[in-house]
Design a protein around this motif. Structure first.
Motif, PDB file in Angstrom:
ATOM      1  N   GLN A  58      71.022  23.394-111.965  1.00  0.00           N
ATOM      2  CA  GLN A  58      71.909  23.295-113.119  1.00  0.00           C
ATOM      3  C   GLN A  58      72.364  24.667-113.612  1.00  0.00           C
ATOM      4  O   GLN A  58      73.537  24.917-113.782  1.00  0.00           O
ATOM      5  CB  GLN A  58      71.238  22.534-114.263  1.00  0.00           C
ATOM      6  CG  GLN A  58      71.931  22.622-115.613  1.00  0.00           C
ATOM      7  CD  GLN A  58      73.393  22.173-115.618  1.00  0.00           C
ATOM      8  OE1 GLN A  58      73.857  21.498-114.723  1.00  0.00           O
ATOM      9  NE2 GLN A  58      74.125  22.568-116.642  1.00  0.00           N
ATOM     10  N   ARG A  59      71.410  25.550-113.864  1.00  0.00           N
ATOM     11  CA  ARG A  59      71.749  26.850-114.453  1.00  0.00           C
ATOM     12  C   ARG A  59      71.942  27.897-113.373  1.00  0.00           C
ATOM     13  O   ARG A  59      71.002  28.258-112.678  1.00  0.00           O
ATOM     14  CB  ARG A  59      70.646  27.311-115.401  1.00  0.00           C
ATOM     15  CG  ARG A  59      70.683  26.597-116.720  1.00  0.00           C
ATOM     16  CD  ARG A  59      69.845  27.356-117.711  1.00  0.00           C
ATOM     17  NE  ARG A  59      68.827  26.451-118.221  1.00  0.00           N
ATOM     18  CZ  ARG A  59      67.737  26.825-118.834  1.00  0.00           C
ATOM     19  NH1 ARG A  59      67.468  28.097-118.998  1.00  0.00           N
ATOM     20  NH2 ARG A  59      66.883  25.950-119.283  1.00  0.00           N
TER      21      ARG A  59
ATOM     22  N   ASN B 241      78.342  25.894-113.632  1.00  0.00           N
ATOM     23  CA  ASN B 241      77.021  25.264-113.739  1.00  0.00           C
ATOM     24  C   ASN B 241      76.910  24.063-112.802  1.00  0.00           C
ATOM     25  O   ASN B 241      77.887  23.614-112.211  1.00  0.00           O
ATOM     26  CB  ASN B 241      76.712  24.881-115.184  1.00  0.00           C
ATOM     27  CG  ASN B 241      77.589  23.751-115.700  1.00  0.00           C
ATOM     28  OD1 ASN B 241      77.872  22.789-114.999  1.00  0.00           O
ATOM     29  ND2 ASN B 241      78.029  23.868-116.929  1.00  0.00           N
ATOM     30  N   GLY B 242      75.707  23.553-112.668  1.00  0.00           N
ATOM     31  CA  GLY B 242      75.434  22.471-111.737  1.00  0.00           C
ATOM     32  C   GLY B 242      76.214  21.198-112.008  1.00  0.00           C
ATOM     33  O   GLY B 242      76.679  20.540-111.080  1.00  0.00           O
ATOM     34  N   ILE B 243      76.372  20.823-113.260  1.00  0.00           N
ATOM     35  CA  ILE B 243      77.120  19.609-113.596  1.00  0.00           C
ATOM     36  C   ILE B 243      78.555  19.723-113.082  1.00  0.00           C
ATOM     37  O   ILE B 243      79.089  18.787-112.481  1.00  0.00           O
ATOM     38  CB  ILE B 243      77.096  19.338-115.113  1.00  0.00           C
ATOM     39  CG1 ILE B 243      75.673  18.984-115.581  1.00  0.00           C
ATOM     40  CG2 ILE B 243      78.090  18.245-115.501  1.00  0.00           C
ATOM     41  CD1 ILE B 243      75.140  17.658-115.083  1.00  0.00           C
TER      42      ILE B 243
ATOM     43  N   MET C  98      69.744  16.787-108.307  1.00  0.00           N
ATOM     44  CA  MET C  98      69.773  17.929-109.219  1.00  0.00           C
ATOM     45  C   MET C  98      68.346  18.428-109.367  1.00  0.00           C
ATOM     46  O   MET C  98      67.413  17.648-109.568  1.00  0.00           O
ATOM     47  CB  MET C  98      70.337  17.570-110.583  1.00  0.00           C
ATOM     48  CG  MET C  98      70.293  18.761-111.544  1.00  0.00           C
ATOM     49  SD  MET C  98      71.214  18.497-113.053  1.00  0.00           S
ATOM     50  CE  MET C  98      72.778  19.200-112.519  1.00  0.00           C
TER      51      MET C  98
ATOM     52  N   THR D  77      66.279  21.375-111.530  1.00  0.00           N
ATOM     53  CA  THR D  77      66.494  22.313-112.623  1.00  0.00           C
ATOM     54  C   THR D  77      65.227  22.572-113.430  1.00  0.00           C
ATOM     55  O   THR D  77      64.348  21.722-113.498  1.00  0.00           O
ATOM     56  CB  THR D  77      67.619  21.812-113.557  1.00  0.00           C
ATOM     57  OG1 THR D  77      67.897  22.809-114.526  1.00  0.00           O
ATOM     58  CG2 THR D  77      67.230  20.525-114.249  1.00  0.00           C
TER      59      THR D  77
ATOM     60  N   LEU E  74      70.638  16.658-120.552  1.00  0.00           N
ATOM     61  CA  LEU E  74      71.029  16.994-119.184  1.00  0.00           C
ATOM     62  C   LEU E  74      70.881  15.806-118.237  1.00  0.00           C
ATOM     63  O   LEU E  74      71.748  15.562-117.405  1.00  0.00           O
ATOM     64  CB  LEU E  74      70.236  18.194-118.671  1.00  0.00           C
ATOM     65  CG  LEU E  74      70.555  18.631-117.251  1.00  0.00           C
ATOM     66  CD1 LEU E  74      72.051  18.967-117.096  1.00  0.00           C
ATOM     67  CD2 LEU E  74      69.697  19.812-116.856  1.00  0.00           C
TER      68      LEU E  74
ATOM     69  N   ALA F 219      73.853  14.377-116.083  1.00  0.00           N
ATOM     70  CA  ALA F 219      73.718  14.339-114.633  1.00  0.00           C
ATOM     71  C   ALA F 219      74.023  12.942-114.096  1.00  0.00           C
ATOM     72  O   ALA F 219      74.735  12.790-113.102  1.00  0.00           O
ATOM     73  CB  ALA F 219      72.313  14.780-114.225  1.00  0.00           C
TER      74      ALA F 219
END
Length: 112
Positions: A50-51, A56-58, A74, A76, A83, A87
């Motif tokens: 994610q970070r 970012n991951g999203i 995902m 994280t 989150l 997600a």
């Protein structure tokens, strides 16, 4: 398999784990690199942090899902309670908290 994480140790560990189980692995340290290169990339599964610096991951997952029906995990260390909801909304198939056990990732792969 596509693995995107800004932590080189995580990339190396997951690369070794999944390669051991017979997956061809492509790694990237940030989402921007992957988004820029998505067209020629063919993958059967993506594991996304994610970070990361940049995208970012999203947002990366949103782009991945527009281009492929491949499952996305995902991974994280983020503890934001919203989150998981975000997600799921973008299509994450499995959510893993860091640190993740190798056995947990392998069980998730076996369930695909």
């Amino acid at each position: 398999m596509l693995i995107i994480d800004d932590d080189p140790m995580v990339l190396e560990s997951l690369d070794m784990l999944f390669t051991h189980y017979g997956w061809d692995v492509l790694t990237a340290e940030d989402g921007d690199t992957v988004i820029d290169a998505l067209r020629p990339i063919d993958y059967q599964l993506a594991v996304v942090d994610q970070r990361m610096d940049g995208t970012n991951g999203i947002d990366v997952i949103r782009e991945l899902k527009l281009r492929s029906s491949a499952p996305v995990f995902m991974l994280t260390g983020c503890v934001d309670p919203g989150l998981r909801y975000a997600a799921k909304r973008v299509g994450v198939d499995r959510f893993f908290d860091k640190p993740v056990q190798a056995s947990e990732m392998i069980r998730a792969l076996d369930s695909l």
